[in-house]
Design an enzyme around this catalytic site. Structure first.
Site, PDB file in Angstrom:
ATOM      1  N   GLN A   1       0.836  -1.196   0.000  1.00  0.00           N
ATOM      2  CA  GLN A   1       0.000   0.000   0.000  1.00  0.00           C
ATOM      3  C   GLN A   1       0.876   1.253   0.000  1.00  0.00           C
ATOM      4  O   GLN A   1       1.756   1.420   0.850  1.00  0.00           O
ATOM      5  CB  GLN A   1      -0.932   0.034   1.212  1.00  0.00           C
ATOM      6  CG  GLN A   1      -1.982   1.139   1.080  1.00  0.00           C
ATOM      7  CD  GLN A   1      -2.829   1.317   2.322  1.00  0.00           C
ATOM      8  OE1 GLN A   1      -2.309   1.640   3.379  1.00  0.00           O
ATOM      9  NE2 GLN A   1      -4.131   1.117   2.191  1.00  0.00           N
TER      10      GLN A   1
ATOM     11  N   TYR B   1      -6.041  10.900   4.309  1.00  0.00           N
ATOM     12  CA  TYR B   1      -4.659  11.258   4.001  1.00  0.00           C
ATOM     13  C   TYR B   1      -4.614  12.068   2.698  1.00  0.00           C
ATOM     14  O   TYR B   1      -5.655  12.520   2.210  1.00  0.00           O
ATOM     15  CB  TYR B   1      -3.794  10.003   3.954  1.00  0.00           C
ATOM     16  CG  TYR B   1      -3.673   9.335   5.312  1.00  0.00           C
ATOM     17  CD1 TYR B   1      -3.101  10.026   6.391  1.00  0.00           C
ATOM     18  CD2 TYR B   1      -4.159   8.051   5.542  1.00  0.00           C
ATOM     19  CE1 TYR B   1      -3.011   9.444   7.643  1.00  0.00           C
ATOM     20  CE2 TYR B   1      -4.064   7.454   6.799  1.00  0.00           C
ATOM     21  CZ  TYR B   1      -3.495   8.166   7.850  1.00  0.00           C
ATOM     22  OH  TYR B   1      -3.412   7.592   9.098  1.00  0.00           O
TER      23      TYR B   1
ATOM     24  N   ARG C   1      -7.777   2.290  -2.586  1.00  0.00           N
ATOM     25  CA  ARG C   1      -8.626   2.238  -1.396  1.00  0.00           C
ATOM     26  C   ARG C   1      -9.299   3.589  -1.179  1.00  0.00           C
ATOM     27  O   ARG C   1      -8.633   4.632  -1.197  1.00  0.00           O
ATOM     28  CB  ARG C   1      -7.787   1.882  -0.170  1.00  0.00           C
ATOM     29  CG  ARG C   1      -8.622   1.523   1.057  1.00  0.00           C
ATOM     30  CD  ARG C   1      -7.750   1.290   2.270  1.00  0.00           C
ATOM     31  NE  ARG C   1      -8.405   0.409   3.238  1.00  0.00           N
ATOM     32  CZ  ARG C   1      -8.113   0.381   4.532  1.00  0.00           C
ATOM     33  NH1 ARG C   1      -7.185   1.181   5.032  1.00  0.00           N
ATOM     34  NH2 ARG C   1      -8.727  -0.456   5.340  1.00  0.00           N
TER      35      ARG C   1
ATOM     36  N   GLY D   1      -9.155  -6.483   9.347  1.00  0.00           N
ATOM     37  CA  GLY D   1      -8.007  -5.755   9.865  1.00  0.00           C
ATOM     38  C   GLY D   1      -7.516  -6.268  11.189  1.00  0.00           C
ATOM     39  O   GLY D   1      -6.739  -7.224  11.262  1.00  0.00           O
ATOM     40  N   ARG D   2      -7.975  -5.645  12.274  1.00  0.00           N
ATOM     41  CA  ARG D   2      -7.461  -5.969  13.606  1.00  0.00           C
ATOM     42  C   ARG D   2      -7.526  -7.446  13.977  1.00  0.00           C
ATOM     43  O   ARG D   2      -6.630  -7.927  14.674  1.00  0.00           O
ATOM     44  CB  ARG D   2      -8.179  -5.117  14.651  1.00  0.00           C
ATOM     45  CG  ARG D   2      -7.712  -3.660  14.661  1.00  0.00           C
ATOM     46  CD  ARG D   2      -8.553  -2.823  15.608  1.00  0.00           C
ATOM     47  NE  ARG D   2      -9.921  -2.706  15.125  1.00  0.00           N
ATOM     48  CZ  ARG D   2     -10.940  -2.281  15.862  1.00  0.00           C
ATOM     49  NH1 ARG D   2     -10.753  -1.957  17.120  1.00  0.00           N
ATOM     50  NH2 ARG D   2     -12.152  -2.186  15.342  1.00  0.00           N
TER      51      ARG D   2
END
Length: 364
Positions: free
Chosen positions: A100, A181, A228, A319-320
């Site tokens: 990424q 971002y 993404r 994810g987590r």
């Protein structure tokens, strides 16, 4: 409930995947201040290679793009060499992995920038919240507005990073245009107050993410490039939503679809929050894009199985749960219990504890 659909093989552009479980990007901040990935990452990612696709932690495309201490980069030879054994370890275990590509924009601190420079952004609007520096969490520094003439250089940084990722052995790259971002700061009218060709109308605000994807696709092949997006998240900084998110992101998805990218990866809701808010139609976004779609955010085993079986997604990213369950894909396949979620103190920075010491279900 049968899991057959979730564990059928598939394809994202040129990337063949063994199943439909993706590992979402997870910042772990285990590198050094030169952006060189830790050797521990070889074990960390290798253990998670049973995922159909691993999306690496967000990786800085340049020194300017860095907003967190100890995060890896992909813009120097040393950084490329440090990533090579990671990609090799994943491939040795039959996995696929994309890198990424990340530029944080305004969400940075002068101590992380070369010569203490101000972070850059589409507009000089301070981010708020906190960034992770060598001294712990600190408020982000006020950014300066990028000059129009600087933007070509940022696009070139993405292209260099993508080529370096392929040199390091990755199967492709994911353009990080989510989580508020840099690229998403250009997309949203709440953070983009420019009056040049990169600001104002939706076509202008979505120009930079499109041009980045177009340039990267030209460099390494569109079928090895994903992107993404997070249309309704405000996960970092004080980042209000775009005033017309469905219209704005739908326009962008349609433009991106013309490039025939490998996939579109969407955070369906607020990161770590509610999944699939009624106020936004992610399936409309998927239709506008027209290609493979990875869904992400708060998925359970049952929801993931249904999403693939019903055709609502081509892959589902977790994810987590991958932090404390290195064999998450296999646990989902066998409907085995998951390990407790990792303590937040182990999320960012440190050594092997809370990083590579999580056991598989079989070894418990």
């Amino acid at each position: 409930m049968t899991t057959e659909a979730l564990f059928n093989p598939g394809r994202l552009g040129a990337i063949e995947v063994a199943n439909r479980v993706a590992m979402a990007p997870l910042t772990r901040a285990r590198g050094d201040m030169d952006g060189i990935q830790t050797p521990l990452a070889v074990e960390y990612y290798g253990k998670r290679a049973s995922a159909g696709l691993i999306i690496s932690e967000a990786t800085n495309i340049s020194r300017q793009g860095r907003g967190y201490a100890f995060t890896p980069g992909i813009y120097t030879d040393a950084q490329v060499e440090a990533w090579k054994p990671v990609a090799k370890a994943v491939h040795a275990r039959g996995g696929k992995m994309v890198l990424q590509l990340w530029h944080v924009g305004r969400f940075s601190h002068v101590s992380l920038q070369e010569n203490g420079a101000a972070p850059v952004a589409p507009s000089a609007i301070e981010a708020g919240d906190m960034v992770f520096t060598e001294h712990g969490f600190e408020p982000p520094s006020k950014p300066r507005e990028l000059e129009t003439g600087e933007i070509d250089g940022i696009i070139a940084d993405y292209v260099r990073a993508a080529r370096n990722a392929r040199t390091a052995g990755f199967d492709g790259v994911e353009i990080h245009a989510a989580n508020c971002y840099l690229l998403e700061q250009f997309i949203r009218d709440s953070t983009n107050h420019r009056t040049d060709r990169y600001g104002g109308a939706i076509e202008n605000r979505t120009r930079l993410p499109f041009e980045v994807c177009e340039a990267v696709a030209g460099a390494i092949g569109a079928d090895r490039v994903g992107i993404r997006l997070s249309p309704v998240t405000h996960s970092v900084g004080v980042t209000p939503f775009d005033s017309e998110p469905q219209k704005t992101y739908g326009f962008l998805a349609e433009r991106l679809g013309t490039l025939k990218l490998a996939y579109l990866h969407c955070i369906e809701g607020q990161t770590r929050g509610a999944n699939m808010p009624e106020s936004f139609d992610f399936q409309a976004l998927r239709r506008s894009f027209g290609g493979a779609y990875i869904a992400n955010n708060g998925f359970t085993r049952e929801i993931a199985v249904d999403a693939i079986r019903s055709g609502r997604a081509d892959m589902v990213a977790f994810g987590r749960p991958f932090i404390s369950n290195p064999d998450l894909a296999e646990r989902l396949r066998q409907d085995q219990p998951l390990a407790p979620e990792a303590a937040k103190e182990f999320f960012y920075g440190g050594g092997s504890r809370g990083y590579t010491d999580w056991p598989t279900f079989a070894s418990r």
